[in-house]
Every structure is written in structure tokens, then in C-alpha cells.
Design a protein around this motif. Structure first.
Motif, PDB file in Angstrom:
ATOM      1  N   ILE A   1       1.028  -0.996   0.061  1.00  0.00           N
ATOM      2  CA  ILE A   1       0.128  -0.136  -0.021  1.00  0.00           C
ATOM      3  C   ILE A   1       1.069   1.328   0.064  1.00  0.00           C
ATOM      4  N   ALA A   2       0.766   1.979  -1.111  1.00  0.00           N
ATOM      5  CA  ALA A   2       1.745   3.030  -1.246  1.00  0.00           C
ATOM      6  C   ALA A   2       0.829   4.339  -1.706  1.00  0.00           C
ATOM      7  N   PRO A   3       0.307   5.000  -0.547  1.00  0.00           N
ATOM      8  CA  PRO A   3      -0.678   6.503  -0.928  1.00  0.00           C
ATOM      9  C   PRO A   3       0.387   7.574  -1.229  1.00  0.00           C
ATOM     10  N   ASP A   4      -0.171   8.387  -1.698  1.00  0.00           N
ATOM     11  CA  ASP A   4       0.267   9.752  -1.859  1.00  0.00           C
ATOM     12  C   ASP A   4      -0.189  10.419  -0.717  1.00  0.00           C
ATOM     13  N   LEU A   5       0.676  11.038   0.027  1.00  0.00           N
ATOM     14  CA  LEU A   5       0.354  12.009   1.281  1.00  0.00           C
ATOM     15  C   LEU A   5      -0.379  13.071   0.807  1.00  0.00           C
ATOM     16  N   PRO A   6      -1.222  13.742   1.576  1.00  0.00           N
ATOM     17  CA  PRO A   6      -1.897  14.891   1.359  1.00  0.00           C
ATOM     18  C   PRO A   6      -1.107  15.865   0.753  1.00  0.00           C
ATOM     19  N   GLY A   7      -1.401  16.480  -0.293  1.00  0.00           N
ATOM     20  CA  GLY A   7      -0.674  17.553  -0.952  1.00  0.00           C
ATOM     21  C   GLY A   7       0.377  17.151  -1.819  1.00  0.00           C
ATOM     22  N   PHE A   8       0.587  15.855  -2.128  1.00  0.00           N
ATOM     23  CA  PHE A   8       1.776  15.246  -2.731  1.00  0.00           C
ATOM     24  C   PHE A   8       1.141  14.306  -3.896  1.00  0.00           C
ATOM     25  N   GLY A   9       2.069  14.081  -4.971  1.00  0.00           N
ATOM     26  CA  GLY A   9       1.588  13.333  -6.225  1.00  0.00           C
ATOM     27  C   GLY A   9       0.096  13.668  -6.517  1.00  0.00           C
ATOM     28  N   GLY A  10      -0.730  12.690  -6.607  1.00  0.00           N
ATOM     29  CA  GLY A  10      -2.070  12.873  -7.361  1.00  0.00           C
ATOM     30  C   GLY A  10      -3.264  13.151  -6.041  1.00  0.00           C
ATOM     31  N   SER A  11      -2.625  13.502  -4.949  1.00  0.00           N
ATOM     32  CA  SER A  11      -3.664  13.627  -3.734  1.00  0.00           C
ATOM     33  C   SER A  11      -3.979  15.121  -3.445  1.00  0.00           C
ATOM     34  N   ASP A  12      -4.944  15.373  -2.855  1.00  0.00           N
ATOM     35  CA  ASP A  12      -5.549  16.801  -2.758  1.00  0.00           C
ATOM     36  C   ASP A  12      -4.732  17.095  -1.362  1.00  0.00           C
ATOM     37  N   ARG A  13      -4.428  18.589  -1.206  1.00  0.00           N
ATOM     38  CA  ARG A  13      -4.162  19.206   0.065  1.00  0.00           C
ATOM     39  C   ARG A  13      -5.207  18.777   0.928  1.00  0.00           C
ATOM     40  N   PHE A  14      -5.042  19.026   2.292  1.00  0.00           N
ATOM     41  CA  PHE A  14      -5.722  19.004   3.530  1.00  0.00           C
ATOM     42  C   PHE A  14      -6.805  20.116   3.084  1.00  0.00           C
ATOM     43  N   LEU A  15      -8.056  19.876   3.054  1.00  0.00           N
ATOM     44  CA  LEU A  15      -8.983  21.032   2.815  1.00  0.00           C
ATOM     45  C   LEU A  15      -9.173  21.931   3.943  1.00  0.00           C
ATOM     46  N   ASN A  16      -9.331  21.459   5.162  1.00  0.00           N
ATOM     47  CA  ASN A  16      -9.646  22.315   6.432  1.00  0.00           C
ATOM     48  C   ASN A  16      -8.657  22.365   7.377  1.00  0.00           C
ATOM     49  N   HIS A  17      -7.627  21.617   7.026  1.00  0.00           N
ATOM     50  CA  HIS A  17      -6.559  21.517   8.073  1.00  0.00           C
ATOM     51  C   HIS A  17      -5.250  22.097   7.715  1.00  0.00           C
ATOM     52  N   PRO A  18      -4.391  22.452   8.605  1.00  0.00           N
ATOM     53  CA  PRO A  18      -2.862  22.804   8.114  1.00  0.00           C
ATOM     54  C   PRO A  18      -2.235  21.681   8.050  1.00  0.00           C
ATOM     55  N   HIS A  19      -1.120  21.853   7.142  1.00  0.00           N
ATOM     56  CA  HIS A  19      -0.195  20.784   6.908  1.00  0.00           C
ATOM     57  C   HIS A  19       0.923  20.537   7.977  1.00  0.00           C
ATOM     58  N   THR A  20       0.468  19.821   9.111  1.00  0.00           N
ATOM     59  CA  THR A  20       0.915  19.794  10.241  1.00  0.00           C
ATOM     60  C   THR A  20       1.596  18.327  10.508  1.00  0.00           C
ATOM     61  N   TRP A  21       2.611  18.175  11.329  1.00  0.00           N
ATOM     62  CA  TRP A  21       3.035  16.668  11.639  1.00  0.00           C
ATOM     63  C   TRP A  21       1.614  15.778  12.005  1.00  0.00           C
ATOM     64  N   GLU A  22       0.854  16.421  12.989  1.00  0.00           N
ATOM     65  CA  GLU A  22      -0.144  15.772  13.603  1.00  0.00           C
ATOM     66  C   GLU A  22      -1.094  15.333  12.770  1.00  0.00           C
ATOM     67  N   ASN A  23      -1.392  16.362  11.585  1.00  0.00           N
ATOM     68  CA  ASN A  23      -2.381  15.905  10.674  1.00  0.00           C
ATOM     69  C   ASN A  23      -1.841  14.584   9.597  1.00  0.00           C
ATOM     70  N   TYR A  24      -0.578  14.445   9.399  1.00  0.00           N
ATOM     71  CA  TYR A  24      -0.267  13.696   8.637  1.00  0.00           C
ATOM     72  C   TYR A  24      -0.252  12.321   9.364  1.00  0.00           C
ATOM     73  N   ILE A  25      -0.001  12.286  10.515  1.00  0.00           N
ATOM     74  CA  ILE A  25      -0.158  11.209  11.335  1.00  0.00           C
ATOM     75  C   ILE A  25      -1.696  10.693  11.689  1.00  0.00           C
ATOM     76  N   ASN A  26      -2.331  11.714  11.647  1.00  0.00           N
ATOM     77  CA  ASN A  26      -4.009  11.388  11.676  1.00  0.00           C
ATOM     78  C   ASN A  26      -4.393  10.707  10.328  1.00  0.00           C
ATOM     79  N   PHE A  27      -3.713  11.234   9.298  1.00  0.00           N
ATOM     80  CA  PHE A  27      -3.966  10.812   8.037  1.00  0.00           C
ATOM     81  C   PHE A  27      -3.784   9.224   7.961  1.00  0.00           C
ATOM     82  N   VAL A  28      -2.451   9.080   8.397  1.00  0.00           N
ATOM     83  CA  VAL A  28      -2.005   7.753   8.358  1.00  0.00           C
ATOM     84  C   VAL A  28      -2.971   6.504   9.026  1.00  0.00           C
ATOM     85  N   THR A  29      -3.461   7.007  10.391  1.00  0.00           N
ATOM     86  CA  THR A  29      -4.370   6.237  11.239  1.00  0.00           C
ATOM     87  C   THR A  29      -5.664   6.268  10.405  1.00  0.00           C
TER      88      THR A  29
END
Length: 104
Positions: free
Chosen positions: A29-57
Motif C-alpha cells: 500500500i503506497a498512498p500519496d500523502l495529502p498534497g503530494f502526487g495525485g492527492s489533494d491538500r488537506f482541505l480544512n486542516h493545516p499541513h502539520t505533523w499531527e495531521n499527517y499522522i492522523n491521515f495515516v491512522t
């Protein structure tokens, strides 16, 4: 196996290794992290470590992945290592390349 790419990369980083993982009997499983590759940026959240960690979860929960092997590269290591420290019961193994770890 969850493969988390670095900056400024995308899931395409893993295109040559995914076939080997799959032929070894693992799910890759190899996702594009939000804001990278073909994925959208976080819409209503800043690009913080916590939000990327929450994305993984959320991403793993959405796929109903209970436990996983983590393959981490570069900036993806900062996210994946922190996530693994917060979720040790979900980590089967770690493969870590070209990264650092920042403790709280």
C-alpha cells in the motif's frame, strides 16, 4: 506493507519495489500523502505533523488494516516513526531509509 514516501516525492517512489513486495506474498500500500502526487491538500486542516499522522491512522482504518509493516523514506520517516511510536501494537516491523527521528 505501508510505504510512506518523502518530500517532495509521491507514491511513484515505490513503483519499482512494489512488484517485489507483492511477489513475496505481501500486500503493498503506497498512498500519496495529502498534497503530494495525485492527492489533494488537506482541505480544512493545516499541513502539520499531527495531521499527517492522523491521515495515516484514518487511511489504515479506512482500508481495515489492523497491523502493518512500515517502509519509510525521508520525510515519510518523520511521520511513520511518530505514528509507530503512538501505535506500537499495529506495527509488525520497520524499514527506515534516509530519515531522522524527532522525539517529543
Amino acid at each position: 506493507m505501508l510505504l510512506i514516501h518523502g518530500f517532495p516525492e509521491s507514491s511513484l517512489l515505490w513503483k519499482d519495489i512494489v512488484p517485489s513486495i507483492v511477489s513475496s506474498g505481501y500486500r503493498a500500500i503506497a498512498p500519496d500523502l495529502p498534497g503530494f502526487g495525485g492527492s489533494d491538500r488537506f482541505l480544512n486542516h493545516p499541513h502539520t505533523w499531527e495531521n499527517y499522522i492522523n491521515f495515516v491512522t484514518s487511511f489504515l482504518e479506512g482500508l481495515q488494516v489492523g497491523k502493518t509493516h512500515l517502509v519509510l523514506h525521508d520525510w515519510g520517516g518523520l511521520i511513520g516513526l511518530r505514528w509507530s511510536r503512538m501505535n506500537p501494537e499495529k506495527v509488525l516491523s520497520l524499514v527506515v531509509t534516509d530519515t531522522v527521528y524527532c522525539a517529543d
